[in-house]
Design a protein around this motif. Structure first.
Motif, PDB file in Angstrom:
ATOM      1  N   ALA A 152       0.830  -1.209   0.000  1.00 42.09           N
ATOM      2  CA  ALA A 152       0.000   0.000   0.000  1.00 42.09           C
ATOM      3  C   ALA A 152       0.861   1.254   0.000  1.00 42.09           C
ATOM      4  N   LEU A 153       2.005   1.217   0.685  1.00 41.48           N
ATOM      5  CA  LEU A 153       2.918   2.363   0.685  1.00 41.48           C
ATOM      6  C   LEU A 153       3.474   2.610  -0.707  1.00 41.48           C
ATOM      7  N   PHE A 154       3.803   1.523  -1.411  1.00 38.57           N
ATOM      8  CA  PHE A 154       4.287   1.669  -2.781  1.00 38.57           C
ATOM      9  C   PHE A 154       3.197   2.232  -3.696  1.00 38.57           C
ATOM     10  N   LEU A 155       1.980   1.747  -3.545  1.00 34.89           N
ATOM     11  CA  LEU A 155       0.900   2.205  -4.408  1.00 34.89           C
ATOM     12  C   LEU A 155       0.613   3.685  -4.190  1.00 34.89           C
ATOM     13  N   GLN A 156       0.658   4.115  -2.942  1.00 36.03           N
ATOM     14  CA  GLN A 156       0.476   5.531  -2.658  1.00 36.03           C
ATOM     15  C   GLN A 156       1.587   6.345  -3.334  1.00 36.03           C
ATOM     16  N   HIS A 157       2.798   5.815  -3.292  1.00 30.07           N
ATOM     17  CA  HIS A 157       3.931   6.477  -3.954  1.00 30.07           C
ATOM     18  C   HIS A 157       3.732   6.534  -5.469  1.00 30.07           C
ATOM     19  N   PHE A 158       3.226   5.453  -6.042  1.00 30.51           N
ATOM     20  CA  PHE A 158       3.040   5.398  -7.486  1.00 30.51           C
ATOM     21  C   PHE A 158       1.985   6.388  -7.974  1.00 30.51           C
ATOM     22  N   LEU A 159       1.003   6.700  -7.134  1.00 30.90           N
ATOM     23  CA  LEU A 159      -0.015   7.662  -7.531  1.00 30.90           C
ATOM     24  C   LEU A 159       0.593   9.045  -7.771  1.00 30.90           C
ATOM     25  N   ASN A 160       1.680   9.323  -7.065  1.00 27.62           N
ATOM     26  CA  ASN A 160       2.393  10.591  -7.233  1.00 27.62           C
ATOM     27  C   ASN A 160       1.472  11.793  -7.033  1.00 27.62           C
ATOM     28  N   CYS A 161       0.670  11.751  -5.973  1.00 21.83           N
ATOM     29  CA  CYS A 161      -0.256  12.843  -5.669  1.00 21.83           C
ATOM     30  C   CYS A 161       0.521  14.063  -5.177  1.00 21.83           C
ATOM     31  N   GLN A 162       0.028  15.239  -5.490  1.00 20.98           N
ATOM     32  CA  GLN A 162       0.656  16.470  -5.028  1.00 20.98           C
ATOM     33  C   GLN A 162       0.448  16.665  -3.529  1.00 20.98           C
ATOM     34  N   GLN A 163      -0.578  16.042  -2.982  1.00 21.54           N
ATOM     35  CA  GLN A 163      -0.834  16.065  -1.546  1.00 21.54           C
ATOM     36  C   GLN A 163      -1.302  14.678  -1.141  1.00 21.54           C
TER      37      GLN A 163
END
Length: 286
Positions: free
Chosen positions: A126-137
């Protein structure tokens, strides 16, 4: 092992309509609404449509997959966030692979390897997936958004299953396979990043039929569709009819649970409910 994208993140697939939001009606019962969510999405990319917000506001209770406002569920999650044995990565990865994973986690995710290496693979994924989204916030957790609003308005929250039930599903996947999927995602992120961003874009088009094609293309997804989607839907239907008969209800679950012969839409229709799709336009945040 690209199925991890589906299992960890969204559980999105198709339904018999190319939509993710539906009115659920029965002659003798209050109106219910069923919203298929993505469990994580970039906050800057979307504002929840007014029709969804209005339906939620008009409903007397919220039904979600897990009620994480329940202290018992919170306690169980905290007590079971770690994988056993704690040194499982050492057992399933070579020294070279561990060092490579450590470097990626520390350089790209910004976490100390020693801090998170004992977490269950699902949580590191899940940490990787959040990183992959590359959200500005920070990403927007759609399910959590409704739970927070329900707390503010003192709307009752009902969970369809427990943390223990969800973790047990992942425990059915051999640990070696979970570790390999995690390692593959870390060292070859391009496909996972592409899949994830594609899923978000299609979801924001309100196009569940197209989502289905993307999800079905992922490796081994058919193997996990029955335990992770179909059987859970059938379990939920043991409680849902009674819940929505009692009071007007807003249901927010992963969009993949809407689909197919054993999807919630089909199972609800079989029990005499009328299902009406409500088209959505996801407008970017200003």
């Amino acid at each position: 092992m690209r199925y991890v994208i589906g299992l960890v993140f969204v559980f999105v697939s198709s339904c018999s309509f190319a939509n993710v939001f539906f009115k659920v009606e029965h002659q003798t019962q209050p109106t219910a609404y069923l919203f298929g969510t993505m469990h994580m999405i970039c906050n800057a990319d979307v504002r929840v449509p007014n029709s969804v917000i209005d339906a939620f506001a008009d409903s007397e209770q919220l039904v979600v997959e897990i009620d994480l406002t329940d202290h018992e569920q919170q306690r169980f999650l905290q007590q079971n966030v770690a994988q056993h044995p704690a040194n499982y990565l050492e057992k399933h990865l070579s020294n070279e692979q561990q060092q490579r994973l450590k470097t990626i986690i520390e350089d790209q995710l910004g976490y100390r390897y020693q801090q998170i290496k004992s977490l269950r693979p699902i949580f590191i994924n899940a940490l990787f997936l959040q990183h992959f989204l590359n959200c500005q916030q920070d990403p927007l957790l759609l399910d959590e958004l409704f739970i927070q609003q329900a707390q503010v308005t003192k709307k009752p929250i009902v969970g369809l299953e427990t943390v223990a039930m969800q973790l047990a599903l992942f425990d059915r996947i051999p640990l070696q396979e979970q570790v390999q999927a995690l390692y593959d995602m870390a060292v070859e992120p391009s496909q996972s990043r592409e899949d994830l961003q594609q899923l978000q874009a299609i979801y924001l088009e309100d196009n569940s039929e197209k989502l289905f094609q993307v999800m079905r293309s992922q490796d081994d997804f058919d193997t996990f569709e029955q335990p992770f989607l179909s059987q859970r839907n059938k379990n939920w239907m043991m409680d849902l009819p009674e819940l929505i008969a009692a009071k007007s209800t807003f249901i927010a679950v992963g969009a993949g649970h809407l689909s197919g012969t054993d999807g919630l839409l089909s199972l609800l229709r079989q029990q005499g409910y009328d299902i009406t799709p409500i088209p959505l336009e996801f407008i970017p945040q200003q």
